[in-house]
Design an enzyme around this catalytic site. Structure first.
Site, PDB file in Angstrom:
ATOM      1  N   LYS A  16      45.071 -21.417  -3.861  1.00  0.00           N
ATOM      2  CA  LYS A  16      46.303 -21.231  -3.070  1.00  0.00           C
ATOM      3  C   LYS A  16      47.489 -21.934  -3.743  1.00  0.00           C
ATOM      4  CE  LYS A  16      44.757 -23.217   0.725  1.00  0.00           C
ATOM      5  NZ  LYS A  16      43.418 -23.666   0.314  1.00  0.00           N
ATOM      6  N   ARG A  91      46.294 -24.100   9.756  1.00  0.00           N
ATOM      7  CA  ARG A  91      44.890 -24.312   9.425  1.00  0.00           C
ATOM      8  C   ARG A  91      43.992 -24.238  10.662  1.00  0.00           C
ATOM      9  NH1 ARG A  91      45.247 -27.424   4.369  1.00  0.00           N
ATOM     10  NH2 ARG A  91      43.195 -27.952   3.571  1.00  0.00           N
ATOM     11  N   ARG A 125      37.873 -30.956 -10.721  1.00  0.00           N
ATOM     12  CA  ARG A 125      39.339 -30.899 -10.757  1.00  0.00           C
ATOM     13  C   ARG A 125      39.891 -32.308 -10.974  1.00  0.00           C
ATOM     14  NH1 ARG A 125      42.480 -28.066  -5.755  1.00  0.00           N
ATOM     15  NH2 ARG A 125      41.830 -29.872  -4.553  1.00  0.00           N
ATOM     16  N   ARG A 158      41.037 -36.475  -6.896  1.00  0.00           N
ATOM     17  CA  ARG A 158      41.421 -36.656  -5.501  1.00  0.00           C
ATOM     18  C   ARG A 158      40.225 -37.212  -4.730  1.00  0.00           C
ATOM     19  NH1 ARG A 158      44.307 -31.235  -3.216  1.00  0.00           N
ATOM     20  NH2 ARG A 158      43.014 -31.774  -1.433  1.00  0.00           N
ATOM     21  N   ARG A 169      34.697 -30.449   3.722  1.00  0.00           N
ATOM     22  CA  ARG A 169      35.935 -29.653   3.833  1.00  0.00           C
ATOM     23  C   ARG A 169      35.613 -28.171   3.967  1.00  0.00           C
ATOM     24  NH1 ARG A 169      38.821 -31.219  -1.417  1.00  0.00           N
ATOM     25  NH2 ARG A 169      40.575 -29.946  -0.752  1.00  0.00           N
TER      26      ARG A 169
HETATM   27  P1  AMP Z   1      44.936 -29.553   0.970  1.00  0.00           P
HETATM   28  O1  AMP Z   1      45.643 -30.193  -0.181  1.00  0.00           O
HETATM   29  O2  AMP Z   1      45.652 -28.358   1.532  1.00  0.00           O
HETATM   30  O3  AMP Z   1      43.483 -29.271   0.675  1.00  0.00           O
HETATM   31  O4  AMP Z   1      44.959 -30.630   2.165  1.00  0.00           O
HETATM   32  C1  AMP Z   1      44.352 -31.894   2.008  1.00  0.00           C
HETATM   33  C2  AMP Z   1      44.035 -32.482   3.373  1.00  0.00           C
HETATM   34  O5  AMP Z   1      45.255 -32.650   4.129  1.00  0.00           O
HETATM   35  C3  AMP Z   1      43.158 -31.631   4.277  1.00  0.00           C
HETATM   36  O6  AMP Z   1      41.777 -31.791   3.989  1.00  0.00           O
HETATM   37  C4  AMP Z   1      43.530 -32.169   5.649  1.00  0.00           C
HETATM   38  O7  AMP Z   1      42.949 -33.427   5.899  1.00  0.00           O
HETATM   39  C5  AMP Z   1      45.043 -32.405   5.500  1.00  0.00           C
HETATM   40  N1  AMP Z   1      45.832 -31.210   5.886  1.00  0.00           N
HETATM   41  C6  AMP Z   1      46.637 -30.450   5.085  1.00  0.00           C
HETATM   42  N2  AMP Z   1      47.201 -29.456   5.767  1.00  0.00           N
HETATM   43  C7  AMP Z   1      46.757 -29.565   7.040  1.00  0.00           C
HETATM   44  C8  AMP Z   1      46.962 -28.821   8.237  1.00  0.00           C
HETATM   45  N3  AMP Z   1      47.765 -27.720   8.257  1.00  0.00           N
HETATM   46  N4  AMP Z   1      46.341 -29.225   9.361  1.00  0.00           N
HETATM   47  C9  AMP Z   1      45.539 -30.317   9.372  1.00  0.00           C
HETATM   48  N5  AMP Z   1      45.294 -31.060   8.297  1.00  0.00           N
HETATM   49  C10 AMP Z   1      45.890 -30.697   7.124  1.00  0.00           C
END
Ligand code: AMP
Length: 220
Positions: A16, A91, A125, A158, A169
């Site tokens: 994404k 999400r 990654r 990360r 996740r």
């Molecule tokens: P990402 O980089 O999009 O994988 O997001 C990393 C982490 O941020 C996720 O595993 C969640 O803990 C938090 N996060 C990001 N976006 C959201 C969202 N829209 N709702 C809830 N938690 C989020």
């Protein structure tokens, strides 16, 4: 007002962020990653960061009301006037419904990649803590050891890309986020794309989708 509003759906590691960045460069629309917003808050030690840190480290989701606050604030910034590309939001169904009350989405692009490929993509990654460049130790390794090609600093993993957290996740995605696929399909704005192909092939399909979807008017 007519705007181009694109939402990226897809499990962690489906690409994404990579695709949203490329689309952002092509159309001059802001790439809004809620994960990046939260990681920056954690890094700067803000109240939001303190609240989000432990949740993110175990791969859970930050509460919906917190996310709605973040997104409303970000979308009110002037660079969103012509539209935006959302990566990582909404999400949950609660977030999608609350978001729908604010505006309508032109297209929701779902990137589809098998789970075993995702685990491999995520655990290998690495990111440059200085410039944010992304690498993959097998598919896109740095030229020297684990150092950033541009900055020369040591790449980091990360916290939530460790294998046990990745698996959690992916479970959270299936339970909380996958229902959005049906939600946007019912609204007639869902486009599924096979994300298990090279970046350029996936990108050209996404560009075709975005072009065909055009712009839509906001509800208000
Ligand atoms: P990402 O980089 O999009 O994988 O997001 C990393 C982490 O941020 C996720 O595993 C969640 O803990 C938090 N996060 C990001 N976006 C959201 C969202 N829209 N709702 C809830 N938690 C989020």
């Amino acid at each position: 007002m007519s705007r181009r509003k694109v939402v990226f759906l897809g499990a962690p590691g489906t690409g994404k962020g990579t695709q949203a960045k490329k689309l952002s460069a092509k159309y001059g629309l802001p790439h809004i990653s809620t994960g990046d917003i939260l990681r920056n808050a954690v890094k700067s030690g803000t109240a939001l960061g303190l609240k989000a840190k432990a949740i993110m480290e175990r791969g859970d989701l930050v509460p919906d009301d917190v996310m709605m606050g973040i997104i409303k604030e970000r979308l009110a910034e002037p660079d969103c006037v012509k539209g935006f590309l959302l990566d990582g939001f909404p999400r949950t169904i609660v977030q999608a419904e609350a978001f729908d009350r604010l505006l309508s989405v032109n297209c929701a692009i779902q990137l589809d990649v098998p789970d075993d490929v995702l685990v491999k993509r995520l655990v290998l990654r690495r990111t440059c803590p200085s410039c944010g460049a992304m690498y993959h130790l097998e598919f896109h390794p740095p030229k020297v050891d684990t150092l950033c090609d541009k900055c020369g600093v040591t790449l980091v993993q990360r916290e939530d890309d460790r294998e046990d957290v990745v698996k959690s996740r992916l479970r959270v995605y299936v339970e909380k986020t996958e229902p959005l696929v049906g939600y946007y399909r019912e609204k007639g704005v869902l486009y599924s794309v096979d994300g298990d192909r090279d970046v350029e092939t996936v990108f050209s399909e996404i560009v075709d989708i975005v072009e065909a979807a055009g712009d839509v008017n906001d509800k208000r």
